[in-house]
Scaffold this active site. Structure first.
Site, PDB file in Angstrom:
ATOM      1  N   HIS A   1      10.940  -8.427  11.123  1.00  0.00           N
ATOM      2  CA  HIS A   1      12.005  -7.435  11.112  1.00  0.00           C
ATOM      3  C   HIS A   1      13.148  -7.861  10.184  1.00  0.00           C
ATOM      4  CE1 HIS A   1      10.877  -5.555  15.321  1.00  0.00           C
ATOM      5  NE2 HIS A   1      10.003  -5.265  14.379  1.00  0.00           N
TER       6      HIS A   1
ATOM      7  N   ALA B   1       0.862  -1.183   0.000  1.00  0.00           N
ATOM      8  CA  ALA B   1       0.000   0.000   0.000  1.00  0.00           C
ATOM      9  C   ALA B   1       0.893   1.224   0.000  1.00  0.00           C
ATOM     10  CB  ALA B   1      -0.863   0.029   1.261  1.00  0.00           C
TER      11      ALA B   1
ATOM     12  N   HIS C   1      12.282  -1.247  17.606  1.00  0.00           N
ATOM     13  CA  HIS C   1      11.548  -1.733  16.435  1.00  0.00           C
ATOM     14  C   HIS C   1      12.119  -0.996  15.231  1.00  0.00           C
ATOM     15  CE1 HIS C   1       8.066  -3.600  18.768  1.00  0.00           C
ATOM     16  NE2 HIS C   1       8.956  -3.218  19.649  1.00  0.00           N
TER      17      HIS C   1
HETATM   18  P1  FDA Z   1       8.128  -1.012   3.224  1.00  0.00           P
HETATM   19  O1  FDA Z   1       7.555  -2.375   3.244  1.00  0.00           O
HETATM   20  O2  FDA Z   1       7.559  -0.015   4.147  1.00  0.00           O
HETATM   21  O3  FDA Z   1       8.019  -0.384   1.761  1.00  0.00           O
HETATM   22  C1  FDA Z   1       8.180  -1.131   0.590  1.00  0.00           C
HETATM   23  C2  FDA Z   1       7.141  -0.677  -0.415  1.00  0.00           C
HETATM   24  O4  FDA Z   1       7.496  -1.152  -1.700  1.00  0.00           O
HETATM   25  C3  FDA Z   1       5.746  -1.208  -0.127  1.00  0.00           C
HETATM   26  O5  FDA Z   1       4.826  -0.159  -0.174  1.00  0.00           O
HETATM   27  C4  FDA Z   1       5.510  -2.220  -1.243  1.00  0.00           C
HETATM   28  O6  FDA Z   1       4.173  -2.378  -1.609  1.00  0.00           O
HETATM   29  C5  FDA Z   1       6.338  -1.637  -2.354  1.00  0.00           C
HETATM   30  N1  FDA Z   1       6.797  -2.593  -3.354  1.00  0.00           N
HETATM   31  C6  FDA Z   1       7.369  -3.805  -3.146  1.00  0.00           C
HETATM   32  N2  FDA Z   1       7.701  -4.375  -4.315  1.00  0.00           N
HETATM   33  C7  FDA Z   1       7.345  -3.503  -5.279  1.00  0.00           C
HETATM   34  C8  FDA Z   1       7.448  -3.522  -6.695  1.00  0.00           C
HETATM   35  N3  FDA Z   1       8.006  -4.549  -7.353  1.00  0.00           N
HETATM   36  N4  FDA Z   1       6.953  -2.462  -7.396  1.00  0.00           N
HETATM   37  C9  FDA Z   1       6.387  -1.408  -6.751  1.00  0.00           C
HETATM   38  N5  FDA Z   1       6.282  -1.340  -5.401  1.00  0.00           N
HETATM   39  C10 FDA Z   1       6.756  -2.384  -4.682  1.00  0.00           C
HETATM   40  N6  FDA Z   1       8.418  -1.523  13.148  1.00  0.00           N
HETATM   41  C11 FDA Z   1       8.248  -0.636  14.150  1.00  0.00           C
HETATM   42  O7  FDA Z   1       9.017   0.318  14.242  1.00  0.00           O
HETATM   43  N7  FDA Z   1       7.259  -0.796  15.071  1.00  0.00           N
HETATM   44  C12 FDA Z   1       6.393  -1.834  15.008  1.00  0.00           C
HETATM   45  O8  FDA Z   1       5.512  -1.953  15.864  1.00  0.00           O
HETATM   46  C13 FDA Z   1       6.540  -2.763  13.952  1.00  0.00           C
HETATM   47  N8  FDA Z   1       5.700  -3.815  13.839  1.00  0.00           N
HETATM   48  C14 FDA Z   1       5.662  -4.538  12.678  1.00  0.00           C
HETATM   49  C15 FDA Z   1       4.619  -5.416  12.453  1.00  0.00           C
HETATM   50  C16 FDA Z   1       4.521  -6.078  11.233  1.00  0.00           C
HETATM   51  C17 FDA Z   1       3.368  -7.018  10.978  1.00  0.00           C
HETATM   52  C18 FDA Z   1       5.509  -5.874  10.235  1.00  0.00           C
HETATM   53  C19 FDA Z   1       5.428  -6.596   8.913  1.00  0.00           C
HETATM   54  C20 FDA Z   1       6.575  -5.020  10.478  1.00  0.00           C
HETATM   55  C21 FDA Z   1       6.655  -4.334  11.695  1.00  0.00           C
HETATM   56  N9  FDA Z   1       7.662  -3.405  11.930  1.00  0.00           N
HETATM   57  C22 FDA Z   1       7.553  -2.565  13.000  1.00  0.00           C
HETATM   58  C23 FDA Z   1       8.768  -3.233  10.973  1.00  0.00           C
HETATM   59  C24 FDA Z   1       8.687  -1.986  10.109  1.00  0.00           C
HETATM   60  O9  FDA Z   1       7.358  -1.595   9.885  1.00  0.00           O
HETATM   61  C25 FDA Z   1       9.410  -2.234   8.779  1.00  0.00           C
HETATM   62  O10 FDA Z   1      10.716  -2.667   9.036  1.00  0.00           O
HETATM   63  C26 FDA Z   1       9.490  -0.991   7.905  1.00  0.00           C
HETATM   64  O11 FDA Z   1       8.223  -0.404   7.753  1.00  0.00           O
HETATM   65  C27 FDA Z   1      10.074  -1.361   6.543  1.00  0.00           C
HETATM   66  O12 FDA Z   1      10.161  -0.223   5.734  1.00  0.00           O
HETATM   67  P2  FDA Z   1      10.750  -0.327   4.258  1.00  0.00           P
HETATM   68  O13 FDA Z   1      10.800   1.051   3.730  1.00  0.00           O
HETATM   69  O14 FDA Z   1      12.002  -1.121   4.292  1.00  0.00           O
HETATM   70  O15 FDA Z   1       9.701  -1.204   3.435  1.00  0.00           O
END
Ligand code: FDA
Length: 550
Positions: free
Chosen positions: A487, A85, A530
């Site tokens: 993570h 999203a 986190h």
């Molecule tokens: P992120 O996933 O945010 O962004 C990647 C984006 O790229 C997404 O929007 C995706 O749709 C898009 N994408 C992927 N492939 C693509 C493609 N081929 N073409 C176009 N778009 C594409 N951290 C914290 O601080 N507190 C917390 O409480 C939690 N709890 C938690 C719960 C759960 C269920 C999860 C999964 C993770 C957490 N985390 C967390 C971790 C934290 O939220 C996470 O590490 C970061 O949001 C990751 O950010 P990124 O920018 O790396 O990727």
């Protein structure tokens, strides 16, 4: 209309991607495009509800990546969640806002990343933050919330604070007294976001305290700025691979994308392509573009453009088991034992990945990690107390497991699922620390005054795992019942190339002239907090680095 001319194409409108897009588009003559596979979740109650953690899981906004069967993890197949999203994983995460231990970020520099340390990153944690002072909300009374204003920023886009659902029934005070009475090392931590994380604390969240709705990357960094004429976002658009400028040099000239109507096209980037697709996608996009291990690429008939074998290696996650509360644990007694085992551990990791990462390099990182645990005394577990009705659910994880796995493509088709193998529990220290934390939680439940509020243990229960259970007995409960802690990091490591790094200190991919990775993939070591706060801070700093290099 004419083909739009973008300076920067950012792949992934998630936690990191929107920070970089926002900061680069502050420059009016710089044209920025964000490509995001998902859509807007501005009005999705599974996102906005501050008590809705988990509601988005398994819905269309959850990538729900699957691991391969975990050989050492009870034979389980894990689901690794990630947000699909605008806002990325920040739209589905647990909203906890906690940073890292100072020494953990300093370790980035110690590992060879000149200029990446706590003192250079700390201003970026604050730059992004818009701290909402709890005293301004009447519901904060009696909750026990404390903070240090010096640790917080007030003018950044990201709202951080507490919610009206914060309990004020005295539990915090009871837990505080209990911890004090059985281990003085777990003192009350007034504010865990200043680089010292050990202790018991009431953590803040990424939340809009006025509206009581989730604060995600899109609400913070995109929607208030969406009118900027030099900032475009293409939703429901999937990046397939980077396209190359003709010639021998590895210079990106754009990105091949599949639009929402299914059309495959190329969007041009005149300056740079920035991968921000998350730790479980950015390394795959590199491989699909010909950047990676030739042995992996040739299997799928992908021509090697840049020989960089460690792309996708070093995947690290934590193991989450259920029992919960809010604190940091530090256990001792295993220091010498562990130190002796490190060379064997490093060799095991190297051999498990065909020596793509070298044992001597892994050993170096492990010694840094050992120092963090036994010399800087970082918290080695996080325990969340989750009171609900008549139950205390205890959710916890060892914060710095040593096991490292990898992620690679399984096909030249970008839509095919990848081989994701975190190798949970591969090294016995990881099991030991997971078991130690469970023992610690049992001690907590037996210590007054908290013990007076607790009944019998229901999960796993003393008949399933005896009071004096050894690690092997704990394993029979922990391994079949753990889950990914969500993570994942280090799949495009910020490290010197000769130590297996994928990006340099400006987050540029080695061997390329204009491709960067800016997301959780680059984080070289696990943090005790986190991830998102550190992900935001790294992205804030990356944006400044990119601007400096324009
Ligand atoms: P992120 O996933 O945010 O962004 C990647 C984006 O790229 C997404 O929007 C995706 O749709 C898009 N994408 C992927 N492939 C693509 C493609 N081929 N073409 C176009 N778009 C594409 N951290 C914290 O601080 N507190 C917390 O409480 C939690 N709890 C938690 C719960 C759960 C269920 C999860 C999964 C993770 C957490 N985390 C967390 C971790 C934290 O939220 C996470 O590490 C970061 O949001 C990751 O950010 P990124 O920018 O790396 O990727």
């Amino acid at each position: 209309s004419a083909e739009p001319n973008y300076d920067y194409v950012i792949v992934g409108g998630g936690t990191s991607g929107l920070v970089v897009a926002n900061r680069l588009s502050e420059l009016e003559d710089i044209h920025v495009l964000v490509i995001e596979a998902g859509g807007s979740v501005y009005n999705n109650p599974n996102v906005t509800d501050t008590n809705g953690y988990g509601k988005a899981f398994g819905t269309e906004i959850d990538w729900a990546y699957k691991t391969v069967k975990q050989e050492w993890g009870g034979g389980t197949t894990q689901t690794m969640r990630a947000g699909k999203a605008l806002g990325g994983t920040s739209t589905i995460n647990g909203m906890v806002y906690s940073r890292a231990q100072k020494s953990q970020i300093d370790a980035w520099e110690e590992a060879g990343n000149k200029g990446w340390n706590w003192d250079t990153l700390f201003p970026y944690y604050k730059k992004g933050e818009q701290f909402q002072t709890p005293a301004n909300y009447s519901w904060s009374e009696g909750t026990g919330i404390t903070y240090n204003p010096a640790y917080h920023g007030s003018t950044g886009p990201l709202k951080v604070g507490w919610t009206p659902t914060q309990l004020n029934d005295g539990l915090a005070q009871t837990l505080n007294k209990t911890y004090k009475s059985f281990t003085p090392s777990i003192a009350y931590n007034q504010d865990l976001n200043g680089g010292q994380m050990l202790g018991y604390s009431l953590y803040p969240s990424t939340v809009d305290s006025d509206l009581n709705i989730r604060e995600d990357a899109a609400r913070a960094y995109y929607y208030p700025y969406q009118a900027r004429p030099n900032l475009d976002v293409w939703l429901h658009t999937t990046a397939n691979k980077i396209t190359w400028r003709n010639g021998t040099e590895a210079t990106a000239d754009g990105v091949e994308v599949t639009l929402s109507n299914g059309t495959v096209t190329v969007v041009k980037a005149s300056r740079e392509v920035i991968l921000a697709a998350g730790a479980l996608k950015s390394p795959l996009l590199l491989e699909l573009s010909g950047v990676g291990n030739p042995d992996v690429l040739s299997k799928y008939n992908i021509k090697t453009k840049v020989n960089l074998p460690t792309v996708g290696e070093n995947l690290q996650d934590q193991m989450n088991n259920e029992l919960a509360w809010e604190s940091r644990v530090n256990h001792t007694g295993t220091a010498d034992y562990l130190l002796k085992k490190l060379p064997a551990y490093a060799a095991q990791i190297a051999s498990a990945n065909g020596n793509v990462t070298r044992a001597e390099d892994i050993l170096r990182f492990f010694k840094i990690q050992w120092d963090l645990i036994f010399k800087s005394h970082i918290p080695v577990a996080e325990i969340l107390v989750e009171p609900s009705g008549n139950t205390y659910t205890m959710e916890y994880w060892g914060s710095v497991p040593f096991s490292r796995g990898n992620i690679h493509i399984s096909s030249s088709d970008p839509a095919a699922p990848a081989n994701i193998d975190p190798k949970y529990f591969m090294l016995d220290f990881d099991l030991h620390s997971q078991a130690q934390a469970a023992r610690f939680i049992r001690t907590l439940f037996n210590t007054h005054p908290f013990a007076a509020t607790a009944g019998a243990e229901t999960t796993p229960s003393l008949s399933t795992v005896a009071a004096d259970a050894d690690d092997a007995s704990w394993a029979s409960y922990l391994k079949p019942n753990f889950r990914s802690n969500f993570h994942p990091i280090t799949t495009a490591a910020l490290l010197p190339k000769e130590l297996g790094g994928v990006v340099d200190t400006s987050l540029k991919v080695y061997g390329t002239s204009n491709i960067r990775v800016v997301d959780a993939s680059v984080i070289p070591f696990q943090v005790c907090g986190h991830l998102s706060s550190t992900v935001y801070a790294v992205a804030e700093r990356a944006a400044d680095i990119i601007k400096e290099q324009m």
